[in-house]
Design a protein around this motif. Structure first.
Motif, mmCIF file in Angstrom:
data_model
loop_
_atom_site.group_PDB
_atom_site.id
_atom_site.type_symbol
_atom_site.label_atom_id
_atom_site.label_comp_id
_atom_site.label_asym_id
_atom_site.label_seq_id
_atom_site.Cartn_x
_atom_site.Cartn_y
_atom_site.Cartn_z
ATOM 1 N N ARG A 888 0.895 -1.547 0.473
ATOM 2 C CA ARG A 888 0.555 -0.674 1.595
ATOM 3 C C ARG A 888 1.630 0.386 1.825
ATOM 4 O O ARG A 888 2.809 0.086 1.955
ATOM 5 C CB ARG A 888 0.388 -1.509 2.867
ATOM 6 N N THR A 890 3.635 2.902 4.136
ATOM 7 C CA THR A 890 3.946 2.901 5.566
ATOM 8 C C THR A 890 3.248 4.077 6.238
ATOM 9 O O THR A 890 2.764 5.009 5.582
ATOM 10 C CB THR A 890 5.458 3.018 5.791
ATOM 11 N N ASP A 891 3.192 4.026 7.550
ATOM 12 C CA ASP A 891 2.535 5.107 8.287
ATOM 13 C C ASP A 891 3.199 6.446 7.998
ATOM 14 O O ASP A 891 2.520 7.464 7.815
ATOM 15 C CB ASP A 891 2.587 4.805 9.791
ATOM 16 N N SER A 892 4.514 6.465 7.965
ATOM 17 C CA SER A 892 5.211 7.733 7.724
ATOM 18 C C SER A 892 4.936 8.245 6.314
ATOM 19 O O SER A 892 4.754 9.461 6.103
ATOM 20 C CB SER A 892 6.718 7.569 7.936
ATOM 21 N N TRP A 894 2.238 7.682 4.562
ATOM 22 C CA TRP A 894 0.850 8.161 4.531
ATOM 23 C C TRP A 894 0.755 9.549 5.137
ATOM 24 O O TRP A 894 0.126 10.444 4.569
ATOM 25 C CB TRP A 894 -0.049 7.180 5.269
ATOM 26 N N VAL A 895 1.375 9.730 6.284
ATOM 27 C CA VAL A 895 1.293 11.026 6.968
ATOM 28 C C VAL A 895 1.962 12.117 6.133
ATOM 29 O O VAL A 895 1.453 13.243 6.029
ATOM 30 C CB VAL A 895 1.941 10.929 8.371
ATOM 31 N N ARG A 903 -6.435 6.420 7.266
ATOM 32 C CA ARG A 903 -5.835 5.537 6.272
ATOM 33 C C ARG A 903 -6.908 4.738 5.528
ATOM 34 O O ARG A 903 -7.883 4.275 6.117
ATOM 35 C CB ARG A 903 -4.857 4.568 6.949
#
Length: 907
Positions: A888, A890-892, A894-895, A903
């Motif tokens: 996975r 991380t959110d950062s 992905w952004v 996502r």
């Protein structure tokens, strides 16, 4: 109406209590009829009724069937049955062909098999040399070799070696006593030599456990001056012996672990000598458990216990399982040893056992390779005497994998699991630090350093020094680190970390666009050798599955899991991987090869070969090296940390093939031609050797005097030869069963080209033939006693030499220059399926299939010696990534890569 059970009466014996508890177990299960139990247990009602009858002890198999039919846990019943069986087992008859855990004596010589060649070597050495020193690990059987000499006296030195020597020899001299002889030896060590020459010139003096007397100079001087002396020295005292300087030109003989064939003879021949037999299943179990290990005493103990439970004159598998085999022998010896210790020694013993265990990242415990331990030497000696620890030249190790299943040790491992994993990481870090000439960048810091400090008594002196140096460096770095972090924080907002896109805020991407973007990101990260390439590839594959996306996922997974050789290897180093992919030999910067242990995704440095030795061939437990003069040498390779020089191969011998099991080697002696078409050389000829005793390779008859190419099967029992006929323009490939003689194994195969190489599959079903100079590989299916059948023709635009490897499931891997490909073969007219074709990977390394991980190890390409573990099953790759929480973004992340796009969950 069925007849009721016979009452047991007073349960005043262990056997009656056992039967009574079986009956109560049946009651607790609802008291099913014996007919119903028989249906569940697959035993007759009569047999089950007799098991609870109390008249005789039922077999273990019958007992466990009864217990399982009553839906109870068999484990405690197994333990209880074995305790009761030990009371009811027949005593070990004096005629038993197996001595158990004790060493062989003069009386056991007729039962001593498997070491005949080593015995002959010692006898010959005694004939030509005054002093022979036999080195062997504890439990290797070196003591048992000594009774083979006829006119001999055995001396075992204790606290007073000179008195022990005098007591053993005084009876030989009619005019003296032990006290007088001891005083004479103290006054003049040469006195003993003179007495022996006068009274018993042919006597051989055998000194067992000679290391115990290394501190007694008068004893050593007296013994080593005698006409015929054999010293048995435990291998971990070899350096002390050399430091004594008492050996002169003594012959040194090393006792290696028994091979599978030697161990098989040690198991079966003693029984055959008295008309008994050992079931094949018992032999197979023991050979699988103990071959190539210093476990002979445990094997003898398991056989002695099986002998107590023999059926007639047969050592059966049922009797072996009832005895518990090597596992029960180890557990019983360990419990007996532990029970005899005081509280302080128990704590120390616990620490020793745990230091000899490592826990992998998957939680599986295993024995460590031999390593020095800074613990009480007396405790180690007692552990070795109990056959729980083996002491070798390189340190201590657990004697057998069965130790890991000793319940007490298993419980300790569970308690200390986290510490053991941390310690294993520390051991690897220390090895890398040492291998990189103590590079400060290889030291610990942060969380790893804090965890290492908490290990306490787990740490050896060397590891404690590493932690202390790391701590001092961490203290010095702290102030500077704060400043550096401040600078980095200021720079990050303006840095494009992954170079994936300049567009930060993309509000919408179609699935195909998102998948394509993720795949492109993965490829860019792979090119730059940066993290997370596999994570982006997985996003691309999940969003837009396609053969191309699957190919990128497999490649990204391999690159991310790449196995580097940190510290010592030079650029463009030679890399030779062992047949099972568990070890590799890699060239250091100074031109000397070092062994490395290969785990799933990491390499741990081991020992180096002699100065400027380069590995030519690497097999199971064997390696061939070439020194700077061109002379080739044979080595024993137990693991990456345990290599031993065995012998120099004949002058001008150059290896052509070493069977993967290390049992046979074939090469040429004479002029060396260049690769390509052959150059005639009348002096050149092929030689074939059996390596059953690798210190003295035995030459075998060679069916063809000077073939252009040769190949050995996996077990070394078959040889393929290719002979070039320049007039006809053909190569004749012949197959031979080899041994003391040779005979054709199947019809010959004719090729209208020059054959550059031949490769057998591990199971012997397939044969790969490479043509020169086109580098076309033809794959032939072997037909028993018939002519091989062509099944595949693997062509290429590259003309560099092909390196062929066969894997499971009828797959063949070919590496040409920097191209790596895998094809699936079919035993029919169906064309092979190409599973993999990757450019930029390969480069001078044969692809090695690792059955334990079902992947291929392939060189990463270029000058870097890194190996890539290439897995073909995309489903298995995804499963591993998801299980290890490595899939996975991380959110950062992905952004940064995809902006505000929703996502995609990949697991």
């Amino acid at each position: 109406m069925p007849r009721g059970e016979r009452p047991l009466g007073p349960e005043d014996t262990a056997l009656l209590r056992f039967a009574g508890d079986l009956r109560r177990l049946r009651d607790q299960a609802g008291k099913p009829s014996y007919r119903e139990l028989a249906r569940r247990a697959n035993y007759s009602p009569t047999a089950l009724s007799d098991a609870a009858g109390g008249r005789k002890l039922p077999s273990l198999a019958l007992t466990l069937a009864f217990v399982r039919a009553c839906e109870a846990d068999p484990a405690p019943w197994t333990k209880r049955w074995r305790e009761l069986a030990a009371e009811h087992a027949q005593p070990l008859h004096p005629n038993s062909p197996y001595p158990g855990i004790e060493p062989f004596t003069e009386n056991d010589a007729k039962h001593y098999f498997g070491r005949e060649f080593l015995v002959e070597q010692i006898v010959e050495s005694v004939r030509v040399r005054p002093l022979t020193v036999v080195f062997g690990a504890s439990g290797s059987g070196r003591t048992s070799l000594l009774p083979a000499l006829d006119d001999a006296v055995v001396v075992t030195p204790g606290e007073n070696p000179v008195e022990d020597l005098a007591a053993a020899l005084a009876g030989l001299f009619a005019t003296t006593t032990a006290d007088v002889l001891a005083e004479e030896i103290r006054q003049d060590p040469d006195h003993l030599r003179l007495r022996l020459r006068q009274h018993r010139p042919g006597l051989v003096l055998l000194v067992d456990d000679a290391e115990k007397a290394f501190g007694a100079d008068d004893f050593t001087a007296a013994v080593t001056r005698c006409p015929h002396v054999v010293l048995a020295v435990r291998a971990d005292h070899r350096q002390r012996w050399h430091e004594l300087g008492a050996g002169g030109d003594a012959a040194e003989i090393t006792v290696e672990p028994m091979s599978a064939d030697q161990l098989r003879r040690a198991i079966t021949e003693p029984a055959a000598g008295i008309g008994a037999t050992v079931e094949t299943a018992v032999v197979a179990r023991l050979v699988a458990d103990a071959a190539n290990q210093h476990s002979l005493p445990l094997v003898q103990q398991a056989l002695a216990e099986t002998w107590r439970r023999k059926r007639g004159m047969t050592l059966s598998l049922a009797g072996f399982e009832e005895s518990g085999g090597a596992e029960h022998a180890v557990a019983r010896a360990a419990e007996t040893f532990f029970a005899g210790l005081g509280e302080q020694d128990r704590a120390a013993a616990r620490q020793v056992f745990l230091r000899l265990v490592s826990v992998r990242r998957d939680g599986i415990a295993r024995r460590r390779a031999p390593r020095p331990l800074d613990v009480d030497a007396d405790l180690l000696d007692r552990l070795a005497k109990a056959r729980l620890v083996t002491l070798t030249e390189d340190g201590a190790e657990l004697t057998h994998d069965a130790s890991l299943r000793w319940p007490r040790l298993a419980a300790w491992i569970d308690e200390e699991g986290e510490n053991l994993r941390t310690h294993q990481q520390l051991v690897t870090a220390v090895e890398l630090w040492e291998a990189s000439d103590r590079d400060p960048l290889a030291l610990y810091r942060g969380v790893r350093l804090r965890k290492a400090k908490e290990l306490g008594e787990f740490l050896t002196v060397q590891e404690r020094r590493f932690v202390d140096i790391s701590a001092r460096r961490e203290t010095r770095r702290s102030t500077a680190l704060i400043a550096v972090v401040a600078v980095l924080i200021a720079l990050v907002p303006g840095t494009v970390v992954y170079a994936l896109s300049n567009e930060r805020k993309i509000t919408e991407l179609a699935g195909r666009e998102l998948g394509g973007k993720a795949i492109s990101a993965s490829e860019a990260l792979m090119e730059q050798r940066r993290p997370y390439a596999d994570k982006y590839a997985l996003v691309g594959y999940r969003v837009s599955p396609s053969p191309e996306a699957e190919k990128v996922l497999r490649l990204a997974n391999a690159v991310t899991r790449g196995i580097p050789f940190t510290g010592t290897p030079k650029d463009d180093a030679d890399v030779v991987v062992a047949p099972r992919g568990d070890m590799a030999a890699v060239t250091d910067a100074d031109g000397t090869d070092r062994m490395w242990s290969l785990d799933e995704d990491e390499a741990v440095p081991g020992k180096r070969f002699a100065d400027r030795h380069r590995v030519v061939e690497l097999a199971e437990r064997r390696a061939v090296t070439k020194d700077h003069t061109g002379q080739e040498h044979l080595w024993a390779v137990s693991d990456a940390g345990d290599i031993t020089h065995l012998s120099a191969l004949p002058d001008r011998f150059r290896t052509l093939d070493l069977s993967p099991d290390g049992s046979r080697i074939v090469g040429k002696v004479g002029g060396a031609g260049d690769a390509g078409l052959p150059t005639p050389d009348e002096t050149e000829h092929a030689e074939l050797y059996d390596l059953s005793d690798p210190r003295f390779p035995r030459r075998l008859p060679m069916p063809v005097r000077n073939p252009e190419t040769v190949a050995l099967s996996h077990d070394g029992r078959e040889l393929a030869t290719g002979t070039w006929d320049s007039d006809a323009g053909t190569t004749k490939i012949e197959f031979w069963h080899i041994g003391g003689t040779y005979e054709p194994a199947s019809p010959a195969l004719s090729q209208n080209v020059y054959v550059r190489s031949i490769t057998y599959s591990g199971d012997g079903r397939w044969l790969a033939v490479e043509h020169s100079p086109e580098s076309i590989v033809e794959v032939w299916q072997r037909v028993p006693s018939g002519t091989p059948v062509l099944r595949a023709r693997l062509e290429t635009t590259l003309r560099s030499g092909a390196r062929v490897t066969f894997a499971s499931e009828d797959r063949v891997a070919v590496v040409r220059d920097n191209v790596f490909e895998v094809q699936r073969l079919y035993a029919s007219d169906r064309s092979p399926d190409r599973l993999v074709y990757v450019v930029g990977h390969g480069n001078s390394t044969r692809a090695v299939h690792r059955a334990q991980h079902d992947d291929f190890l392939v060189r990463s390409g270029g000058r870097d010696p890194e190996l890539l573990p290439y897995e073909l099953d995309a489903g298995a790759i995804i499963k591993r990534m998801c299980e290890k929480d490595g899939a996975r973004l991380t959110d950062s992340e992905w952004v940064k890569s995809f902006g505000e796009v929703e996502r995609v969950e990949v697991c």
